[in-house]
Design an enzyme around this catalytic site. Structure first.
Site, PDB file in Angstrom:
ATOM      1  N   ARG A  34      15.104  -7.865  -0.763  1.00 26.00           N
ATOM      2  CA  ARG A  34      16.541  -7.716  -1.034  1.00 26.00           C
ATOM      3  C   ARG A  34      17.400  -8.406   0.021  1.00 26.00           C
ATOM      4  O   ARG A  34      18.569  -8.673  -0.207  1.00 26.00           O
ATOM      5  CB  ARG A  34      16.902  -6.237  -1.155  1.00 26.00           C
ATOM      6  CG  ARG A  34      16.638  -5.415   0.078  1.00 26.00           C
ATOM      7  CD  ARG A  34      17.033  -3.962  -0.097  1.00 26.00           C
ATOM      8  NE  ARG A  34      16.674  -3.229   1.110  1.00 26.00           N
ATOM      9  CZ  ARG A  34      17.064  -2.005   1.368  1.00 26.00           C
ATOM     10  NH1 ARG A  34      17.801  -1.356   0.508  1.00 26.00           N
ATOM     11  NH2 ARG A  34      16.701  -1.415   2.483  1.00 26.00           N
ATOM     12  N   LYS A  92       0.159   1.959  -3.803  1.00 26.36           N
ATOM     13  CA  LYS A  92      -0.034   3.351  -4.208  1.00 26.36           C
ATOM     14  C   LYS A  92       1.187   4.153  -3.821  1.00 26.36           C
ATOM     15  O   LYS A  92       1.816   3.823  -2.813  1.00 26.36           O
ATOM     16  CB  LYS A  92      -1.296   3.963  -3.605  1.00 26.36           C
ATOM     17  CG  LYS A  92      -1.511   3.790  -2.109  1.00 26.36           C
ATOM     18  CD  LYS A  92      -0.524   4.210  -1.095  1.00 26.36           C
ATOM     19  CE  LYS A  92      -0.127   5.647  -0.999  1.00 26.36           C
ATOM     20  NZ  LYS A  92       0.863   5.869   0.122  1.00 26.36           N
ATOM     21  N   ARG A 160       9.582   7.749   3.614  1.00 24.93           N
ATOM     22  CA  ARG A 160       8.808   8.924   3.153  1.00 24.93           C
ATOM     23  C   ARG A 160       9.602  10.228   3.271  1.00 24.93           C
ATOM     24  O   ARG A 160       9.205  11.243   2.720  1.00 24.93           O
ATOM     25  CB  ARG A 160       7.499   9.015   3.946  1.00 24.93           C
ATOM     26  CG  ARG A 160       6.512   7.921   3.562  1.00 24.93           C
ATOM     27  CD  ARG A 160       5.515   7.631   4.652  1.00 24.93           C
ATOM     28  NE  ARG A 160       4.693   6.477   4.327  1.00 24.93           N
ATOM     29  CZ  ARG A 160       5.098   5.204   4.439  1.00 24.93           C
ATOM     30  NH1 ARG A 160       6.339   4.922   4.850  1.00 24.93           N
ATOM     31  NH2 ARG A 160       4.292   4.215   4.118  1.00 24.93           N
TER      32      ARG A 160
HETATM   33  N1  LIG Z   1      -1.991   1.105   0.522  1.00 25.28           N
HETATM   34  C1  LIG Z   1      -1.646   1.553   1.709  1.00 25.28           C
HETATM   35  O1  LIG Z   1      -2.482   1.788   2.581  1.00 25.28           O
HETATM   36  C2  LIG Z   1      -0.174   1.729   2.021  1.00 25.28           C
HETATM   37  C3  LIG Z   1       0.234   1.871   3.350  1.00 25.28           C
HETATM   38  C4  LIG Z   1       1.595   2.001   3.608  1.00 25.28           C
HETATM   39  C5  LIG Z   1       2.499   2.016   2.552  1.00 25.28           C
HETATM   40  N2  LIG Z   1       2.062   1.908   1.273  1.00 25.28           N
HETATM   41  C6  LIG Z   1       3.011   1.943   0.144  1.00 25.28           C
HETATM   42  O2  LIG Z   1       3.816   0.778   0.215  1.00 25.28           O
HETATM   43  C7  LIG Z   1       5.140   1.067  -0.190  1.00 25.28           C
HETATM   44  C8  LIG Z   1       6.093   0.645   0.926  1.00 25.28           C
HETATM   45  O3  LIG Z   1       5.818   1.426   2.076  1.00 25.28           O
HETATM   46  P1  LIG Z   1       6.228   0.921   3.572  1.00 25.28           P
HETATM   47  O4  LIG Z   1       5.839   1.950   4.535  1.00 25.28           O
HETATM   48  O5  LIG Z   1       5.690  -0.435   3.782  1.00 25.28           O
HETATM   49  O6  LIG Z   1       7.811   0.928   3.418  1.00 25.28           O
HETATM   50  P2  LIG Z   1       8.979   0.110   4.147  1.00 25.28           P
HETATM   51  O7  LIG Z   1       8.491  -0.685   5.289  1.00 25.28           O
HETATM   52  O8  LIG Z   1      10.092   1.064   4.371  1.00 25.28           O
HETATM   53  O9  LIG Z   1       9.379  -0.957   3.029  1.00 25.28           O
HETATM   54  C9  LIG Z   1      10.072  -0.642   1.892  1.00 25.28           C
HETATM   55  C10 LIG Z   1      10.544  -1.920   1.217  1.00 25.28           C
HETATM   56  O10 LIG Z   1      11.419  -1.568   0.165  1.00 25.28           O
HETATM   57  C11 LIG Z   1      12.713  -2.057   0.424  1.00 25.28           C
HETATM   58  N3  LIG Z   1      13.690  -1.001   0.148  1.00 25.28           N
HETATM   59  C12 LIG Z   1      13.939   0.104   0.878  1.00 25.28           C
HETATM   60  N4  LIG Z   1      14.896   0.830   0.289  1.00 25.28           N
HETATM   61  C13 LIG Z   1      15.233   0.171  -0.817  1.00 25.28           C
HETATM   62  C14 LIG Z   1      16.177   0.414  -1.822  1.00 25.28           C
HETATM   63  N5  LIG Z   1      16.935   1.515  -1.818  1.00 25.28           N
HETATM   64  N6  LIG Z   1      16.277  -0.469  -2.810  1.00 25.28           N
HETATM   65  C15 LIG Z   1      15.510  -1.574  -2.816  1.00 25.28           C
HETATM   66  N7  LIG Z   1      14.587  -1.867  -1.883  1.00 25.28           N
HETATM   67  C16 LIG Z   1      14.466  -0.992  -0.890  1.00 25.28           C
HETATM   68  C17 LIG Z   1      12.777  -2.448   1.864  1.00 25.28           C
HETATM   69  O11 LIG Z   1      13.688  -3.495   1.953  1.00 25.28           O
HETATM   70  P3  LIG Z   1      14.110  -4.171   3.344  1.00 25.28           P
HETATM   71  O12 LIG Z   1      12.905  -4.938   3.752  1.00 25.28           O
HETATM   72  O13 LIG Z   1      15.251  -5.018   2.991  1.00 25.28           O
HETATM   73  O14 LIG Z   1      14.445  -3.025   4.265  1.00 25.28           O
HETATM   74  C18 LIG Z   1      11.347  -2.849   2.116  1.00 25.28           C
HETATM   75  O15 LIG Z   1      11.115  -4.164   1.685  1.00 25.28           O
HETATM   76  C19 LIG Z   1       5.189   2.555  -0.528  1.00 25.28           C
HETATM   77  O16 LIG Z   1       5.003   2.720  -1.918  1.00 25.28           O
HETATM   78  C20 LIG Z   1       3.981   3.120   0.202  1.00 25.28           C
HETATM   79  O17 LIG Z   1       3.413   4.244  -0.459  1.00 25.28           O
HETATM   80  C21 LIG Z   1       0.746   1.758   0.998  1.00 25.28           C
END
Ligand SMILES: NC(=O)c1ccc[n+]([C@@H]2O[C@H](COP(=O)([O-])OP(=O)(O)OC[C@H]3O[C@@H](n4cnc5c(N)ncnc54)[C@H](OP(=O)(O)O)[C@@H]3O)[C@@H](O)[C@H]2O)c1
Length: 330
Positions: A34, A92, A160
């Site tokens: 975004r 996930k 989270r």
């Molecule tokens: N498989 C695994 O081991 C694993 C590990 C960690 C996370 N995950 C999953 O990956 C996903 C992201 O987790 P994360 O910890 O990486 O999160 P994160 O760093 O907070 O990233 C979230 C992303 O979504 C965007 N975002 C946040 N709020 C938003 C909104 N209101 N509207 C549109 N976009 C928004 C952020 O944009 P900006 O970049 O512009 O801030 C960022 O790109 C989650 O579903 C989580 O469950 C999986």
């Protein structure tokens, strides 16, 4: 296999895109987020193009999209990507509830596209070693499974902790032991009871426990939360022995897992080769895309069924849980 990445998330920056960009037979073509500035930084680091989210899905030079947006956005963007004819690997959990998961499964099946969620641990061979020991009768008749995925508190601004973004411990970490129970005990699990510790100010679940029952009567108790020192493990317990997998969900790529088999007068350790479960997750996904026929391929049907079954357990836990409000942390 030409991939686009949707989401400039932490998991994409730290783990997914470095792995995707270096995986054999996979080409990371473009990334979208975004913020144009942040997307530009991602594109520069991973040597691909920067795009806007909608434009990414319109590109005709992509076979598949990896989506790492907050969980509440998984359904909308995965549906958009499937409608645009892209295979999807979504982080996930696949969605926030079973209705959303079923909707995505229907879309993927109708378009004969691969739809998987990025549960990396499913791709680690240590779980096949568990299945082998079970099949050889080393555990005897299993009657119990204990599993937990717990982590310490996160920074206060973490997604989270935001309910509208799909936050909460059940959706973030609870889905791992639930998915492990589906893997080890098969389909048809029911929830017999559950508790959730919830934040007093808004009811967000910070941790919890659930008791599951398999069709053959195996009992599983699972724990999850953002309130504990780190633990990611399961034990499968039969009348001959108990088998424990420590680091069940997040073994680092260079880590050699040790399975511990405890019999009454004897403990055996099985040290296994290291494996990069994330790399395997991407390369297995790419292989499924190349093979084709995702709508009727037994492996893809099983994965889609498990994704929906896991979200049905999430729904049942939400419905049945005794909620215990706890004071917000300062
Ligand atoms: N498989 C695994 O081991 C694993 C590990 C960690 C996370 N995950 C999953 O990956 C996903 C992201 O987790 P994360 O910890 O990486 O999160 P994160 O760093 O907070 O990233 C979230 C992303 O979504 C965007 N975002 C946040 N709020 C938003 C909104 N209101 N509207 C549109 N976009 C928004 C952020 O944009 P900006 O970049 O512009 O801030 C960022 O790109 C989650 O579903 C989580 O469950 C999986």
């Amino acid at each position: 296999m030409r991939f686009g990445a949707l989401g400039t998330s932490s998991i994409a920056w730290r783990r997914a895109l470095p792995t995707l960009a270096s995986a054999p037979g996979i080409d990371l073509v473009a990334v979208a987020g975004r913020s144009p500035e942040k997307t530009g930084r991602f594109a520069a680091r991973f040597g691909c193009e920067a795009s806007a989210p909608e434009a990414l899905l319109e590109r005709d030079d992509l076979d598949a999209v990896y989506i790492s947006l907050p969980t509440s956005l998984h359904h909308a963007w995965t549906a958009e990507a499937l409608r645009a004819g892209k295979h999807v690997l979504v982080e996930k959990p696949i969605a926030v509830d079973a209705a959303e998961a079923r909707d995505l499964v229907r879309l993927a099946e109708a378009r004969d596209l691969v739809l998987r969620e990025n549960f990396m641990f499913l791709h680690h061979p240590q779980h096949s070693a568990v299945a082998d020991l079970l099949a050889k009768g080393r555990l005897g008749e299993p009657s119990a499974l204990h599993s937990a995925f717990c982590i310490p508190p996160l920074p206060p601004d973490d997604i989270r902790y935001v309910a509208e973004l799909g936050g909460g411990a059940l959706l973030d970490v609870g889905v791992y032991p639930l998915r492990a129970a589906c893997l080890l005990l098969g389909g048809g699990l029911r929830v017999a009871g559950a508790t959730l510790r919830t934040r007093a100010s808004d009811g967000l679940d910070l941790s919890g426990q659930a008791l599951l029952v398999s069709p053959s009567g195996v009992l599983a108790d699972i724990g999850f939360g953002f309130e504990h020192s780190y633990r990611s493990s399961y034990s499968l317990w039969g009348d001959r022995a108990r088998l424990t997998v420590d680091r069940a969900f997040t073994p680092p790529p260079a880590y050699q897992p040790t399975l511990v088999l405890e019999e009454q007068d004897h403990v055996e350790h099985f040290t296994l080769p290291a494996a990069d479960q994330l790399r395997r997750c991407f390369t297995d996904f790419a292989e499924a895309v190349r093979t084709g026929g995702a709508a009727s391929a037994p492996e893809e049907i099983r994965r889609r069924d498990d994704a929906v079954a896991c979200m049905e357990l999430v729904d049942a836990i939400r419905e049945q849980a005794l909620r215990v409000p706890v004071a917000d942390r300062p």
